[in-house]
Structure formats: C-alpha cells, structure tokens
Design a protein around this motif. Structure first.
Motif, PDB file in Angstrom:
ATOM      1  N   ALA A 102      39.602 -15.271 -86.729  1.00  0.00           N
ATOM      2  CA  ALA A 102      38.487 -16.012 -87.074  1.00  0.00           C
ATOM      3  C   ALA A 102      38.110 -16.291 -88.611  1.00  0.00           C
ATOM      4  O   ALA A 102      37.446 -16.734 -89.060  1.00  0.00           O
ATOM      5  N   ALA A 106      43.360 -17.105 -89.772  1.00  0.00           N
ATOM      6  CA  ALA A 106      43.492 -18.153 -89.281  1.00  0.00           C
ATOM      7  C   ALA A 106      44.570 -19.148 -89.915  1.00  0.00           C
ATOM      8  O   ALA A 106      45.343 -19.979 -89.453  1.00  0.00           O
ATOM      9  N   ARG A 145      40.990 -22.510 -78.823  1.00  0.00           N
ATOM     10  CA  ARG A 145      40.458 -22.534 -80.176  1.00  0.00           C
ATOM     11  C   ARG A 145      41.694 -22.995 -80.971  1.00  0.00           C
ATOM     12  O   ARG A 145      42.517 -21.735 -81.387  1.00  0.00           O
ATOM     13  N   ALA A 147      43.364 -22.663 -84.487  1.00  0.00           N
ATOM     14  CA  ALA A 147      43.097 -21.974 -85.693  1.00  0.00           C
ATOM     15  C   ALA A 147      43.083 -23.122 -86.895  1.00  0.00           C
ATOM     16  O   ALA A 147      43.951 -24.045 -86.768  1.00  0.00           O
ATOM     17  N   GLY A 148      42.225 -22.965 -87.680  1.00  0.00           N
ATOM     18  CA  GLY A 148      42.110 -23.808 -88.966  1.00  0.00           C
ATOM     19  C   GLY A 148      41.249 -25.108 -88.598  1.00  0.00           C
ATOM     20  O   GLY A 148      40.946 -25.824 -89.543  1.00  0.00           O
ATOM     21  N   TYR A 149      40.362 -25.020 -87.546  1.00  0.00           N
ATOM     22  CA  TYR A 149      39.416 -25.947 -87.307  1.00  0.00           C
ATOM     23  C   TYR A 149      37.997 -25.322 -86.969  1.00  0.00           C
ATOM     24  O   TYR A 149      37.912 -24.276 -86.426  1.00  0.00           O
ATOM     25  N   GLN A 194      30.976 -31.582 -81.660  1.00  0.00           N
ATOM     26  CA  GLN A 194      31.248 -30.160 -81.907  1.00  0.00           C
ATOM     27  C   GLN A 194      31.713 -29.900 -83.135  1.00  0.00           C
ATOM     28  O   GLN A 194      31.711 -28.681 -83.805  1.00  0.00           O
ATOM     29  N   LEU A 196      34.345 -30.237 -85.532  1.00  0.00           N
ATOM     30  CA  LEU A 196      35.543 -29.391 -85.905  1.00  0.00           C
ATOM     31  C   LEU A 196      36.327 -29.748 -87.037  1.00  0.00           C
ATOM     32  O   LEU A 196      37.444 -30.337 -86.730  1.00  0.00           O
ATOM     33  N   ASP A 201      41.090 -22.658 -94.272  1.00  0.00           N
ATOM     34  CA  ASP A 201      42.286 -21.817 -93.726  1.00  0.00           C
ATOM     35  C   ASP A 201      43.451 -22.847 -93.174  1.00  0.00           C
ATOM     36  O   ASP A 201      44.469 -22.948 -93.490  1.00  0.00           O
TER      37      ASP A 201
HETATM   38  C1  LIG Z   1      34.976 -20.791 -87.503  1.00  0.00           C
HETATM   39  C2  LIG Z   1      34.443 -20.560 -86.135  1.00  0.00           C
HETATM   40  C3  LIG Z   1      34.269 -19.152 -85.536  1.00  0.00           C
HETATM   41  C4  LIG Z   1      32.992 -21.341 -86.122  1.00  0.00           C
HETATM   42  O1  LIG Z   1      32.400 -21.154 -84.685  1.00  0.00           O
HETATM   43  P1  LIG Z   1      30.969 -22.093 -84.409  1.00  0.00           P
HETATM   44  O2  LIG Z   1      30.856 -23.133 -85.192  1.00  0.00           O
HETATM   45  O3  LIG Z   1      30.002 -20.937 -84.506  1.00  0.00           O
HETATM   46  O4  LIG Z   1      31.517 -22.432 -82.979  1.00  0.00           O
HETATM   47  P2  LIG Z   1      31.291 -21.876 -81.549  1.00  0.00           P
HETATM   48  O5  LIG Z   1      32.207 -20.624 -81.566  1.00  0.00           O
HETATM   49  O6  LIG Z   1      29.770 -21.659 -81.193  1.00  0.00           O
HETATM   50  O7  LIG Z   1      31.835 -22.884 -80.730  1.00  0.00           O
HETATM   51  C5  LIG Z   1      31.266 -24.044 -80.368  1.00  0.00           C
HETATM   52  C6  LIG Z   1      32.273 -24.952 -79.238  1.00  0.00           C
HETATM   53  O8  LIG Z   1      33.307 -25.541 -80.220  1.00  0.00           O
HETATM   54  C7  LIG Z   1      34.486 -25.016 -79.829  1.00  0.00           C
HETATM   55  N1  LIG Z   1      35.286 -24.799 -80.983  1.00  0.00           N
HETATM   56  C8  LIG Z   1      34.798 -23.966 -82.105  1.00  0.00           C
HETATM   57  N2  LIG Z   1      35.980 -23.834 -82.720  1.00  0.00           N
HETATM   58  C9  LIG Z   1      37.099 -24.535 -82.141  1.00  0.00           C
HETATM   59  C10 LIG Z   1      38.442 -24.705 -82.624  1.00  0.00           C
HETATM   60  N3  LIG Z   1      38.859 -24.136 -83.680  1.00  0.00           N
HETATM   61  N4  LIG Z   1      39.233 -25.278 -81.687  1.00  0.00           N
HETATM   62  C11 LIG Z   1      38.879 -25.642 -80.589  1.00  0.00           C
HETATM   63  N5  LIG Z   1      37.449 -25.623 -79.886  1.00  0.00           N
HETATM   64  C12 LIG Z   1      36.473 -25.000 -81.011  1.00  0.00           C
HETATM   65  C13 LIG Z   1      34.166 -23.851 -78.842  1.00  0.00           C
HETATM   66  O9  LIG Z   1      35.301 -23.473 -77.808  1.00  0.00           O
HETATM   67  C14 LIG Z   1      32.943 -24.155 -78.284  1.00  0.00           C
HETATM   68  O10 LIG Z   1      33.123 -24.933 -76.950  1.00  0.00           O
HETATM   69  P3  LIG Z   1      32.194 -24.894 -75.953  1.00  0.00           P
HETATM   70  O11 LIG Z   1      30.731 -25.346 -76.526  1.00  0.00           O
HETATM   71  O12 LIG Z   1      32.647 -25.904 -75.143  1.00  0.00           O
HETATM   72  O13 LIG Z   1      32.244 -23.507 -75.372  1.00  0.00           O
HETATM   73  C15 LIG Z   1      35.379 -21.643 -85.110  1.00  0.00           C
HETATM   74  O14 LIG Z   1      35.106 -22.634 -85.078  1.00  0.00           O
HETATM   75  C16 LIG Z   1      36.595 -20.795 -85.003  1.00  0.00           C
HETATM   76  O15 LIG Z   1      36.972 -19.820 -84.125  1.00  0.00           O
HETATM   77  N6  LIG Z   1      37.726 -21.694 -85.517  1.00  0.00           N
HETATM   78  C17 LIG Z   1      38.989 -21.109 -85.508  1.00  0.00           C
HETATM   79  C18 LIG Z   1      39.221 -20.087 -86.433  1.00  0.00           C
HETATM   80  C19 LIG Z   1      39.279 -20.415 -87.884  1.00  0.00           C
HETATM   81  O16 LIG Z   1      39.812 -21.510 -88.145  1.00  0.00           O
HETATM   82  N7  LIG Z   1      38.593 -19.661 -88.639  1.00  0.00           N
HETATM   83  C20 LIG Z   1      38.452 -19.981 -90.219  1.00  0.00           C
HETATM   84  C21 LIG Z   1      37.076 -20.099 -90.391  1.00  0.00           C
HETATM   85  S1  LIG Z   1      36.982 -20.614 -92.237  1.00  0.00           S
END
Ligand SMILES: CC(C)(COP(=O)(O)OP(=O)(O)OC[C@H]1O[C@@H](n2cnc3c(N)ncnc32)[C@H](O)[C@@H]1OP(=O)(O)O)[C@@H](O)C(=O)NCCC(=O)NCCS
Length: 265
Positions: A102, A106, A145, A147-149, A194, A196, A201
């Motif tokens: 996370a 990613a 999920r 990675a990168g979104y 959502q 995204l 990353d």
């Molecule tokens: C970065 C991150 C933790 C932020 O999360 P957030 O905004 O708090 O979102 P949540 O964890 O509350 O998820 C909300 C919804 O979006 C979905 N979602 C979030 N990130 C997603 C992704 N990268 N791909 C697909 N679906 C995603 C979740 O499954 C959830 O769906 P649901 O409501 O149907 O259960 C998350 O987007 C993520 O895990 N991204 C992938 C890892 C990544 O790229 N990290 C680098 C961050 S700079």
C-alpha cells in the motif's frame, strides 16, 4: 586462463582493490564531482552510464518520492521508533520496513502488471484501450486492488501529473505510460464514484518500465528516494521532540470487555 574456482562472494558492481574503487569499471574518483547521485544510481543499477534524458528522468522520480510529510506509515514508524529511545539508523530502518503493497511497494507491483502485459510484445499491434479494459474488468470482477491506483488524499495525484509531463518531454511517455493512463481512464468510466487516479507509485511503475528498468527495482527506487526523507523526519524528531511519544487520549479508546471478576475455581 586461471582454473581458480569463482569465490563464494562475487559482485560485478564495484571493485575495491589496490586503493582504487571502480563502479561498473568507472573510477569513483572521476565520478565524484563530475556525475550526479542519480547518474551513479543508474550506473549502479543498470550497469551503464545514463544518457541525459535517463539521468534527468531518474532524478525526477527520486525527487517525486523524497518525502510526503509526517503522516504516512513510514514517517510515523520512524519517528515513533526514535521516540522510544533508539538510534537514527534503527528508526530509519524501521520506517523502511513499513514499505509494502500500500505504501511505496506499489511501484514494483504496478510495473510488474504493466511489464507482464507488454514486455517483449510488438506494442504497435496491441490495442492499449482494450488491454486496459480487460485489466480493469478483471480487477472489478475479482475485487482486486490494482497497485498504482487510488490515493488517501488526492483525487488527482499532483506528483503524477508533473512526472508524466517530465516523462513526455524526455520521451519516456511510451506504451507503458499509455497503458497506465488508459487504466485510470477506464476506472473513471466504470467506477467514477471511487476516484482511482493513477498515483505516484503507478506513474513511476509505468515510467521505469518505459526506461527499460526491471520491475523488481520498483521498491528499491522508492527506498533510495524516501531514505533521505526519513533521515530528515528522524533528525527533526531528535531536534524538536522529547522522547516517549504517546497517543493523545482523544486519539485512542479501549473498546474491549469492561472490568470483570476472575473466574472462581
Ligand atoms: C492508496 C489506497 C490505500 C487508498 O485507499 P482509500 O482511498 O482509503 O480507499 P479504500 O481502501 O477505502 O477503498 C475504497 C474502495 O475502492 C476500492 N479500491 C481502492 N483502491 C483500489 C485499487 N487500487 N484498485 C481497485 N479498487 C480499489 C476498494 O476495493 C474499495 O471498494 P469497495 O468500496 O467496493 O469495497 C488504495 O487506493 C490502494 O490500496 N491502492 C493500491 C496501492 C497503491 O497504489 N498504493 C500507493 C499509494 S500512493
């Protein structure tokens, strides 16, 4: 030819013999003062000196990830470890240990996704839009999920916007970047609520793929960049704060069972 067996510990990166340090064959004395940190990072990781565009791009990637404030897991962990009375190196190492799928990690997963789709293929014959659609459909169907979104704070990650502009100006906006952007567009079409976006990353994962870097270097690039930020965070903790940080009482609560008597035998 010598019939000496290769030694157990081998490296083709740096030799350090007879008072000379050679990195990939270049004398460190000549690198010092003539080449930048990003130049020599590229040399070390890829084996050859970067051209101007590669050096500039790697430098931009490292700058984009150098620090993101006190709140991300790595900074909180590093400052907390220091606050417990540990050394700067223990605190920075602890911050780096938080880097995972996370946070920072990613990059590697995103680059792997892009490289698995396109590496070694004739990209002129690949429909990037269709490929993005297939990837997003699969993610949504299987609740994966990607990675990168996504981002905790940004609906558009400002670092992505800037990095993609730099990448384009240096000719690194190729098929991998196109695919990364097309996936974000597809998410926007299919799940507008959502938010995204392609995060920093994901952008780095795509750009490093366009630079011909192996996806397994993804987390390493983040570690190289963020180590500087973590040293800064820990040093500031040292200068400004008293030891033993404790969460303020309004930030935490106990929600387990209330006090109860010991069971009688
Ligand atoms: C970065 C991150 C933790 C932020 O999360 P957030 O905004 O708090 O979102 P949540 O964890 O509350 O998820 C909300 C919804 O979006 C979905 N979602 C979030 N990130 C997603 C992704 N990268 N791909 C697909 N679906 C995603 C979740 O499954 C959830 O769906 P649901 O409501 O149907 O259960 C998350 O987007 C993520 O895990 N991204 C992938 C890892 C990544 O790229 N990290 C680098 C961050 S700079």
């Amino acid at each position: 030819m010598s019939d000496e067996k290769p030694k157990e510990w081998r490296t083709a990166i740096t030799s350090n013999q007879d008072g000379k340090i050679l990195i990939r064959g270049y004398n460190l004395d000549n690198l010092i003062g003539n080449k930048s940190y990003a130049d020599v990072c590229f040399l070390l990781l890829k084996g050859e000196m970067p051209n101007q565009a590669e050096a500039k791009m790697l430098d931009a990637i490292l700058v984009s990830s150098i620090d993101a404030g006190i709140a991300p897991p790595s900074a909180v962990a590093a400052r907390t470890i220091f606050s417990g009375g540990n050394s700067l190196n223990a605190a920075v190492a602890g911050g780096i240990l938080t880097l995972g799928d996370a946070h920072g990690g990613a990059i590697e997963k995103a680059a792997k996704l892009f490289q698995d789709e396109l590496k070694g293929k004739d990209v002129k014959n690949i429909n990037i839009g269709e490929t993005a659609k297939k990837i997003v459909d699969d993610a949504l169907k299987n609740k994966k999920r990607l990675a990168g979104y996504g981002h905790k704070l940004h609906s558009i990650d400002p670092r992505t916007t800037r990095l993609l502009t730099v990448a384009k100006s240096l000719n690194f906006g190729g098929a991998y970047v196109e695919l990364a952007v097309a996936i974000a567009e597809e998410f926007k079409n299919k799940k507008p609520e959502q938010k995204l976006p392609l995060n920093v990353d994901g952008a780095i994962g795509a750009i490093m793929s366009d630079m011909g870097l192996d996806y397994r270097l993804g987390k390493g690039l983040f570690i190289i960049a963020r180590s500087a930020g973590l040293v800064g965070q820990v040093f500031e903790e040292w200068l400004r704060e008293k030891p033993f940080r404790r969460l303020r009482s309004d930030l935490h609560e106990y929600d387990g069972v209330p006090e109860r008597p010991l069971p009688q035998d």
